[in-house]
Write a protein that holds these residues in place. Structure first.
Motif, PDB file in Angstrom:
ATOM      1  N   ASN A  37       0.830  -1.207   0.000  1.00 46.45           N
ATOM      2  CA  ASN A  37       0.000   0.000   0.000  1.00 46.45           C
ATOM      3  C   ASN A  37       0.866   1.259   0.000  1.00 46.45           C
ATOM      4  N   LEU A  38       1.904   1.286   0.826  1.00 44.93           N
ATOM      5  CA  LEU A  38       2.750   2.465   0.919  1.00 44.93           C
ATOM      6  C   LEU A  38       3.525   2.707  -0.376  1.00 44.93           C
ATOM      7  N   HIS A  40       2.624   1.828  -3.350  1.00 45.35           N
ATOM      8  CA  HIS A  40       1.649   2.305  -4.333  1.00 45.35           C
ATOM      9  C   HIS A  40       1.350   3.789  -4.126  1.00 45.35           C
ATOM     10  N   ILE A  41       1.111   4.194  -2.894  1.00 51.31           N
ATOM     11  CA  ILE A  41       0.810   5.598  -2.589  1.00 51.31           C
ATOM     12  C   ILE A  41       1.988   6.494  -2.983  1.00 51.31           C
ATOM     13  N   CYS A  42       3.191   6.097  -2.611  1.00 51.05           N
ATOM     14  CA  CYS A  42       4.373   6.897  -2.939  1.00 51.05           C
ATOM     15  C   CYS A  42       4.576   7.002  -4.445  1.00 51.05           C
ATOM     16  N   ASP A  43       4.411   5.894  -5.154  1.00 51.97           N
ATOM     17  CA  ASP A  43       4.592   5.903  -6.603  1.00 51.97           C
ATOM     18  C   ASP A  43       3.520   6.741  -7.311  1.00 51.97           C
ATOM     19  N   SER A  51      12.504   8.295  -0.281  1.00 51.92           N
ATOM     20  CA  SER A  51      13.323   7.129   0.023  1.00 51.92           C
ATOM     21  C   SER A  51      12.544   6.359   1.082  1.00 51.92           C
ATOM     22  N   LEU A  52      12.471   5.061   0.900  1.00 53.68           N
ATOM     23  CA  LEU A  52      11.707   4.211   1.810  1.00 53.68           C
ATOM     24  C   LEU A  52      12.619   3.121   2.348  1.00 53.68           C
ATOM     25  N   GLU A  53      12.754   3.102   3.666  1.00 54.67           N
ATOM     26  CA  GLU A  53      13.528   2.062   4.336  1.00 54.67           C
ATOM     27  C   GLU A  53      12.536   1.159   5.053  1.00 54.67           C
ATOM     28  N   ILE A  54      12.571  -0.131   4.738  1.00 51.91           N
ATOM     29  CA  ILE A  54      11.686  -1.095   5.387  1.00 51.91           C
ATOM     30  C   ILE A  54      12.497  -1.837   6.429  1.00 51.91           C
ATOM     31  N   GLY A  88      -0.648   1.130  11.132  1.00 54.70           N
ATOM     32  CA  GLY A  88      -1.629   0.345  10.398  1.00 54.70           C
ATOM     33  C   GLY A  88      -1.089  -0.143   9.080  1.00 54.70           C
ATOM     34  N   ASP A  89      -1.993  -0.712   8.261  1.00 54.75           N
ATOM     35  CA  ASP A  89      -1.568  -1.325   7.005  1.00 54.75           C
ATOM     36  C   ASP A  89      -1.551  -0.349   5.825  1.00 54.75           C
TER      37      ASP A  89
END
Length: 107
Positions: A37-38, A40-43, A51-54, A88-89
């Protein structure tokens, strides 16, 4: 496959760069859903400006402890300020956008 974008790549853009950290618990259903979900939202709303760090709290307990994690999945928006936390998700797109401070123009 999405190529990672670093903050230095984003500095030349007039729009603010987003530094995001998503804390998850392994490959749980909620973790997988939050990641998808995240991304998709960012894209969709901030392509090329994040930048996304998981971070899997099972593998990086010290980092999770240093951030004082109390619920998972947890998204921490480090930049732009102010720092925000979302739990949350990430399925409620409007709530995530509001938490990130992103205006869609339809508000």
């Amino acid at each position: 496959m999405i190529e990672p974008v670093t903050l230095s790549d984003l500095e030349s853009n007039d729009e603010p760069a987003y530094e995001l950290r998503l804390f998850v618990t392994g490959a749980s259903i909620n973790s997988i859903r939050a990641i998808a979900n995240l991304k998709h939202i960012c894209d969709m709303y901030i392509p090329g400006r994040y930048s996304l760090e998981i971070i899997d709290v099972y593998q990086q307990k010290a980092l999770a402890e240093s951030e004082q994690i109390i619920a998972l999945p947890l998204l921490i928006k480090k930049l732009p300020m102010p720092q925000r936390r979302l739990i949350g998700d990430m399925s409620d797109t409007a709530k995530v956008l509001k938490g990130l401070g992103i205006s869609t123009g339809s508000e």
